[in-house]
Design an enzyme around this catalytic site. Structure first.
Site, PDB file in Angstrom:
ATOM      1  N   SER A  61       1.083  -1.117  -0.308  1.00 46.83           N
ATOM      2  CA  SER A  61       0.030   0.588   0.334  1.00 46.83           C
ATOM      3  C   SER A  61       0.665   1.133  -0.114  1.00 46.83           C
ATOM      4  O   SER A  61       1.841   1.053   0.600  1.00 46.83           O
ATOM      5  CB  SER A  61      -0.804  -0.011   1.513  1.00 46.83           C
ATOM      6  OG  SER A  61      -1.599  -1.233   1.196  1.00 46.83           O
TER       7      SER A  61
HETATM    8  N1  SAH Z   1      -0.323  -4.949   3.857  1.00 46.21           N
HETATM    9  C1  SAH Z   1       0.274  -5.269   2.811  1.00 46.21           C
HETATM   10  C2  SAH Z   1      -0.389  -4.816   1.710  1.00 46.21           C
HETATM   11  C3  SAH Z   1      -1.733  -5.538   1.064  1.00 46.21           C
HETATM   12  S1  SAH Z   1      -2.693  -6.440   0.162  1.00 46.21           S
HETATM   13  C4  SAH Z   1       1.788  -5.136   2.968  1.00 46.21           C
HETATM   14  O1  SAH Z   1       2.487  -3.992   4.259  1.00 46.21           O
HETATM   15  O2  SAH Z   1       2.929  -5.348   1.994  1.00 46.21           O
HETATM   16  C5  SAH Z   1      -3.320  -7.126   0.507  1.00 46.21           C
HETATM   17  C6  SAH Z   1      -2.973  -8.476   0.583  1.00 46.21           C
HETATM   18  O3  SAH Z   1      -4.325  -9.086   0.703  1.00 46.21           O
HETATM   19  C7  SAH Z   1      -2.151  -9.156  -0.803  1.00 46.21           C
HETATM   20  O4  SAH Z   1      -1.570  -9.506  -0.305  1.00 46.21           O
HETATM   21  C8  SAH Z   1      -3.574 -10.382  -0.915  1.00 46.21           C
HETATM   22  O5  SAH Z   1      -2.585 -11.274  -1.604  1.00 46.21           O
HETATM   23  C9  SAH Z   1      -4.351 -10.731   0.033  1.00 46.21           C
HETATM   24  N2  SAH Z   1      -4.943 -11.370   1.004  1.00 46.21           N
HETATM   25  C10 SAH Z   1      -6.345 -10.964   0.013  1.00 46.21           C
HETATM   26  N3  SAH Z   1      -7.545 -11.911   0.691  1.00 46.21           N
HETATM   27  C11 SAH Z   1      -6.571 -12.528   1.560  1.00 46.21           C
HETATM   28  C12 SAH Z   1      -7.749 -13.348   1.928  1.00 46.21           C
HETATM   29  N4  SAH Z   1      -8.912 -13.943   1.677  1.00 46.21           N
HETATM   30  N5  SAH Z   1      -6.783 -14.640   3.063  1.00 46.21           N
HETATM   31  C13 SAH Z   1      -5.409 -13.492   3.524  1.00 46.21           C
HETATM   32  N6  SAH Z   1      -4.994 -12.452   2.363  1.00 46.21           N
HETATM   33  C14 SAH Z   1      -5.674 -12.394   1.168  1.00 46.21           C
END
Ligand code: SAH
Length: 210
Positions: A61
């Site tokens: 993000s």
């Molecule tokens: N917090 C992260 C950015 C997250 S982007 C950082 O600091 O870099 C959102 C993430 O959520 C992605 O990596 C995606 O693969 C994950 N995601 C999506 N659906 C999910 C689910 N049901 N359970 C766990 N992770 C999930």
């Protein structure tokens, strides 16, 4: 040295625009090397205030967004926090810094490649209180519950029920939630098992929770 200067100027920018305020969170942003959490081919943009690709069409993000969410969660030393969507591990690492050695961060990630990415990145900054676990965040993570707080870093239709249950009464959840107007950053305080106080921090754009 170049990275440290770039990081300083990003932190100063986030303070100047008025989103970054809390001393412990400022310290976390000043210390955490974001360039160790981005893909090598994007490293020159590590301290630009923009989201960057990780793998599998996912992102780390934008710093501005991360600040808004971290300030809203108000992480305190000793707390146990659940993050959903580990991605690069950067947000979890910041939270790990804020809760300190007596606190703990559990971060869930669906994509195996990203689980490895986050684990390696967190190992790189030697944080021992952050655990990356492969799993579906919609189920939360019962084994380590209850949590003081939870942050969801992917947009959901509603906050998953198991997550609400796994957070303590008196706890807080910060999550982008889809509604008629798009994705809204919601801060939800769990006042009792059935009573919640909600605050809308405005519009943000996230990859979807799958
Ligand atoms: N917090 C992260 C950015 C997250 S982007 C950082 O600091 O870099 C959102 C993430 O959520 C992605 O990596 C995606 O693969 C994950 N995601 C999506 N659906 C999910 C689910 N049901 N359970 C766990 N992770 C999930």
């Amino acid at each position: 040295m170049r990275f440290r200067e770039q990081r300083e100027s990003l932190v100063n920018h986030l303070i100047e625009v008025g989103v970054l305020n809390t001393p412990r969170i400022i310290e976390a942003f000043k210390k955490m090397p974001r360039h160790l959490f981005v893909r090598k081919d994007y490293i020159r943009h590590a301290y630009d205030d923009i989201p960057l690709p990780t793998f599998k069409s996912q992102t780390i993000s934008q710093p501005y967004t991360i600040v808004v969410m971290t300030e809203a969660l108000e992480p305190k030393p000793g707390e146990k926090i659940l993050e959903i969507g580990a991605g690069s591990g950067y947000q979890a690492a910041l939270l790990g810094y804020c809760v300190g050695p007596k606190g703990k961060v559990i971060t869930l990630e669906l994509e195996p490649d990203l689980v490895e990415f986050a684990k390696n990145n967190i190992k790189g900054v030697k944080l021992k209180n952050v655990k990356v676990i492969q799993g579906d965040g919609k189920k939360g993570y019962q084994k380590e519950s209850p949590y003081d707080k939870c942050m969801i870093t992917a947009a959901c239709k509603e906050i998953p029920k198991p997550v609400i249950e796994q957070v303590k009464v008196g706890g807080r959840i910060v999550a982008p939630v889809n509604n008629f107007f798009g994705q809204r950053m919601m801060v939800v305080d769990k006042l009792s098992k059935k009573k919640f106080k909600k605050k809308d921090l405005g519009s943000f754009v996230f990859v979807p929770l799958r």
